[in-house]
Design a protein around this motif. Sequence first.
Motif, PDB file in Angstrom:
ATOM      1  N   SER A  30     -15.653 -27.476 -39.116  1.00 15.27           N
ATOM      2  CA  SER A  30     -15.062 -26.779 -40.254  1.00 15.27           C
ATOM      3  C   SER A  30     -13.739 -27.437 -40.670  1.00 15.27           C
ATOM      4  CB  SER A  30     -14.840 -25.311 -39.903  1.00 15.27           C
ATOM      5  OG  SER A  30     -14.248 -24.628 -40.976  1.00 15.27           O
ATOM      6  N   ALA A  31     -12.899 -27.768 -39.708  1.00 12.34           N
ATOM      7  CA  ALA A  31     -11.613 -28.397 -40.002  1.00 12.34           C
ATOM      8  C   ALA A  31     -11.801 -29.773 -40.648  1.00 12.34           C
ATOM      9  CB  ALA A  31     -10.786 -28.516 -38.731  1.00 12.34           C
ATOM     10  N   ILE A  32     -12.719 -30.557 -40.114  1.00  6.77           N
ATOM     11  CA  ILE A  32     -12.970 -31.888 -40.674  1.00  6.77           C
ATOM     12  C   ILE A  32     -13.540 -31.759 -42.086  1.00  6.77           C
ATOM     13  CG2 ILE A  32     -14.410 -33.964 -40.460  1.00  6.77           C
ATOM     14  CD1 ILE A  32     -14.026 -33.684 -37.401  1.00  6.77           C
ATOM     15  N   SER A  33     -14.447 -30.825 -42.279  1.00  5.66           N
ATOM     16  CA  SER A  33     -15.037 -30.602 -43.596  1.00  5.66           C
ATOM     17  C   SER A  33     -13.980 -30.207 -44.624  1.00  5.66           C
ATOM     18  CB  SER A  33     -16.121 -29.529 -43.499  1.00  5.66           C
ATOM     19  OG  SER A  33     -16.699 -29.299 -44.757  1.00  5.66           O
ATOM     20  N   ARG A  34     -13.074 -29.309 -44.231  1.00  7.18           N
ATOM     21  CA  ARG A  34     -11.994 -28.899 -45.147  1.00  7.18           C
ATOM     22  C   ARG A  34     -11.124 -30.088 -45.540  1.00  7.18           C
ATOM     23  NH1 ARG A  34     -11.541 -24.608 -41.628  1.00  7.18           N
ATOM     24  NH2 ARG A  34      -9.705 -25.551 -40.652  1.00  7.18           N
ATOM     25  N   GLU A  35     -10.789 -30.926 -44.567  1.00  8.16           N
ATOM     26  CA  GLU A  35      -9.942 -32.081 -44.860  1.00  8.16           C
ATOM     27  C   GLU A  35     -10.652 -33.078 -45.776  1.00  8.16           C
ATOM     28  OE1 GLU A  35      -6.724 -32.506 -44.218  1.00  8.16           O
ATOM     29  OE2 GLU A  35      -6.773 -30.505 -43.352  1.00  8.16           O
ATOM     30  N   LEU A  36     -11.912 -33.359 -45.493  1.00  9.50           N
ATOM     31  CA  LEU A  36     -12.664 -34.269 -46.354  1.00  9.50           C
ATOM     32  C   LEU A  36     -12.781 -33.699 -47.760  1.00  9.50           C
ATOM     33  CD1 LEU A  36     -15.501 -35.505 -43.966  1.00  9.50           C
ATOM     34  CD2 LEU A  36     -13.559 -36.830 -44.809  1.00  9.50           C
ATOM     35  N   ASP A  37     -13.053 -32.405 -47.874  1.00  9.60           N
ATOM     36  CA  ASP A  37     -13.151 -31.764 -49.193  1.00  9.60           C
ATOM     37  C   ASP A  37     -11.837 -31.877 -49.959  1.00  9.60           C
ATOM     38  OD1 ASP A  37     -15.781 -31.064 -48.722  1.00  9.60           O
ATOM     39  OD2 ASP A  37     -15.330 -28.966 -48.235  1.00  9.60           O
ATOM     40  N   ALA A  38     -10.720 -31.663 -49.283  1.00 12.98           N
ATOM     41  CA  ALA A  38      -9.410 -31.752 -49.930  1.00 12.98           C
ATOM     42  C   ALA A  38      -9.135 -33.184 -50.395  1.00 12.98           C
ATOM     43  CB  ALA A  38      -8.315 -31.280 -48.980  1.00 12.98           C
ATOM     44  N   LEU A  39      -9.473 -34.157 -49.564  1.00 12.22           N
ATOM     45  CA  LEU A  39      -9.269 -35.556 -49.940  1.00 12.22           C
ATOM     46  C   LEU A  39     -10.144 -35.939 -51.128  1.00 12.22           C
ATOM     47  CD1 LEU A  39      -9.021 -37.128 -46.378  1.00 12.22           C
ATOM     48  CD2 LEU A  39      -7.162 -36.940 -48.055  1.00 12.22           C
ATOM     49  N   ARG A  40     -11.382 -35.442 -51.157  1.00  6.86           N
ATOM     50  CA  ARG A  40     -12.263 -35.689 -52.303  1.00  6.86           C
ATOM     51  C   ARG A  40     -11.684 -35.049 -53.561  1.00  6.86           C
ATOM     52  NH1 ARG A  40     -16.313 -33.837 -48.637  1.00  6.86           N
ATOM     53  NH2 ARG A  40     -17.413 -35.573 -47.715  1.00  6.86           N
ATOM     54  N   ALA A  41     -11.280 -33.790 -53.445  1.00  2.98           N
ATOM     55  CA  ALA A  41     -10.760 -33.043 -54.594  1.00  2.98           C
ATOM     56  C   ALA A  41      -9.515 -33.696 -55.173  1.00  2.98           C
ATOM     57  CB  ALA A  41     -10.461 -31.599 -54.191  1.00  2.98           C
ATOM     58  N   ASN A  42      -8.717 -34.325 -54.341  1.00  2.00           N
ATOM     59  CA  ASN A  42      -7.499 -34.997 -54.795  1.00  2.00           C
ATOM     60  C   ASN A  42      -7.741 -36.444 -55.225  1.00  2.00           C
ATOM     61  OD1 ASN A  42      -5.701 -32.820 -54.486  1.00  2.00           O
ATOM     62  ND2 ASN A  42      -5.663 -33.156 -52.281  1.00  2.00           N
ATOM     63  N   GLY A  43      -9.005 -36.863 -55.197  1.00  2.00           N
ATOM     64  CA  GLY A  43      -9.344 -38.205 -55.646  1.00  2.00           C
ATOM     65  C   GLY A  43      -8.937 -39.309 -54.699  1.00  2.00           C
ATOM     66  N   VAL A  44      -8.700 -38.963 -53.445  1.00  2.00           N
ATOM     67  CA  VAL A  44      -8.251 -39.948 -52.463  1.00  2.00           C
ATOM     68  C   VAL A  44      -9.419 -40.731 -51.871  1.00  2.00           C
ATOM     69  CG1 VAL A  44      -7.026 -40.245 -50.268  1.00  2.00           C
ATOM     70  CG2 VAL A  44      -6.224 -38.559 -51.929  1.00  2.00           C
ATOM     71  N   ILE A  45     -10.538 -40.047 -51.646  1.00  2.00           N
ATOM     72  CA  ILE A  45     -11.710 -40.700 -51.061  1.00  2.00           C
ATOM     73  C   ILE A  45     -12.932 -40.469 -51.945  1.00  2.00           C
ATOM     74  CG2 ILE A  45     -10.850 -40.568 -48.688  1.00  2.00           C
ATOM     75  CD1 ILE A  45     -12.720 -38.160 -48.243  1.00  2.00           C
ATOM     76  N   ALA A  46     -13.943 -41.282 -51.753  1.00  2.00           N
ATOM     77  CA  ALA A  46     -15.180 -41.189 -52.523  1.00  2.00           C
ATOM     78  C   ALA A  46     -15.976 -39.939 -52.134  1.00  2.00           C
ATOM     79  CB  ALA A  46     -16.029 -42.436 -52.294  1.00  2.00           C
ATOM     80  N   ASP A  47     -16.761 -39.468 -53.083  1.00  2.00           N
ATOM     81  CA  ASP A  47     -17.597 -38.298 -52.831  1.00  2.00           C
ATOM     82  C   ASP A  47     -18.608 -38.534 -51.714  1.00  2.00           C
ATOM     83  OD1 ASP A  47     -16.257 -36.928 -54.813  1.00  2.00           O
ATOM     84  OD2 ASP A  47     -17.804 -37.278 -56.342  1.00  2.00           O
ATOM     85  N   ALA A  48     -18.968 -39.780 -51.482  1.00  2.00           N
ATOM     86  CA  ALA A  48     -19.957 -40.115 -50.451  1.00  2.00           C
ATOM     87  C   ALA A  48     -19.371 -40.137 -49.039  1.00  2.00           C
ATOM     88  CB  ALA A  48     -20.584 -41.471 -50.761  1.00  2.00           C
ATOM     89  N   SER A  49     -18.097 -39.851 -48.888  1.00  2.07           N
ATOM     90  CA  SER A  49     -17.474 -39.825 -47.554  1.00  2.07           C
ATOM     91  C   SER A  49     -18.132 -38.756 -46.692  1.00  2.07           C
ATOM     92  CB  SER A  49     -15.975 -39.582 -47.690  1.00  2.07           C
ATOM     93  OG  SER A  49     -15.371 -40.653 -48.383  1.00  2.07           O
ATOM     94  N   PHE A  50     -18.126 -38.949 -45.386  1.00  6.20           N
ATOM     95  CA  PHE A  50     -18.899 -38.071 -44.502  1.00  6.20           C
ATOM     96  C   PHE A  50     -18.315 -38.017 -43.099  1.00  6.20           C
ATOM     97  CE2 PHE A  50     -20.332 -42.360 -44.001  1.00  6.20           C
ATOM     98  CZ  PHE A  50     -20.563 -42.488 -42.644  1.00  6.20           C
ATOM     99  N   ALA A  51     -18.817 -37.054 -42.337  1.00  4.23           N
ATOM    100  CA  ALA A  51     -18.530 -36.963 -40.903  1.00  4.23           C
ATOM    101  C   ALA A  51     -19.853 -37.064 -40.162  1.00  4.23           C
ATOM    102  CB  ALA A  51     -17.826 -35.656 -40.564  1.00  4.23           C
ATOM    103  N   CYS A  52     -19.847 -37.777 -39.063  1.00  4.53           N
ATOM    104  CA  CYS A  52     -21.044 -37.962 -38.241  1.00  4.53           C
ATOM    105  C   CYS A  52     -20.708 -37.544 -36.813  1.00  4.53           C
ATOM    106  CB  CYS A  52     -21.476 -39.420 -38.291  1.00  4.53           C
ATOM    107  SG  CYS A  52     -22.907 -39.781 -37.260  1.00  4.53           S
ATOM    108  N   PHE A  53     -21.356 -36.488 -36.344  1.00  4.60           N
ATOM    109  CA  PHE A  53     -21.140 -35.995 -34.983  1.00  4.60           C
ATOM    110  C   PHE A  53     -22.211 -36.591 -34.079  1.00  4.60           C
ATOM    111  CE2 PHE A  53     -18.938 -33.125 -37.667  1.00  4.60           C
ATOM    112  CZ  PHE A  53     -17.913 -32.580 -36.923  1.00  4.60           C
TER     113      PHE A  53
END
Length: 70
Positions: A30-53
Amino acid sequence: MDPQAVTSRPTIGVVVPCYNEAESLEATASAISRELDALRANGVIADASFACFVDDGSKDATFRVLAEIA
């Protein structure tokens, strides 16, 4: 300077090794997802960014929890 290089956003892959982490996986994911979502929303990273467990042979319910949250 190439204008496309300035406007392109990097695709980020976060690899999370897991070994006997069943109790903390939901909060971690959940924490990683929130951070990735925030970075996407701010235009910092591409929408295709992901987490792999990756379950590294856990003896607990790590794999089951990963399957449930996938």
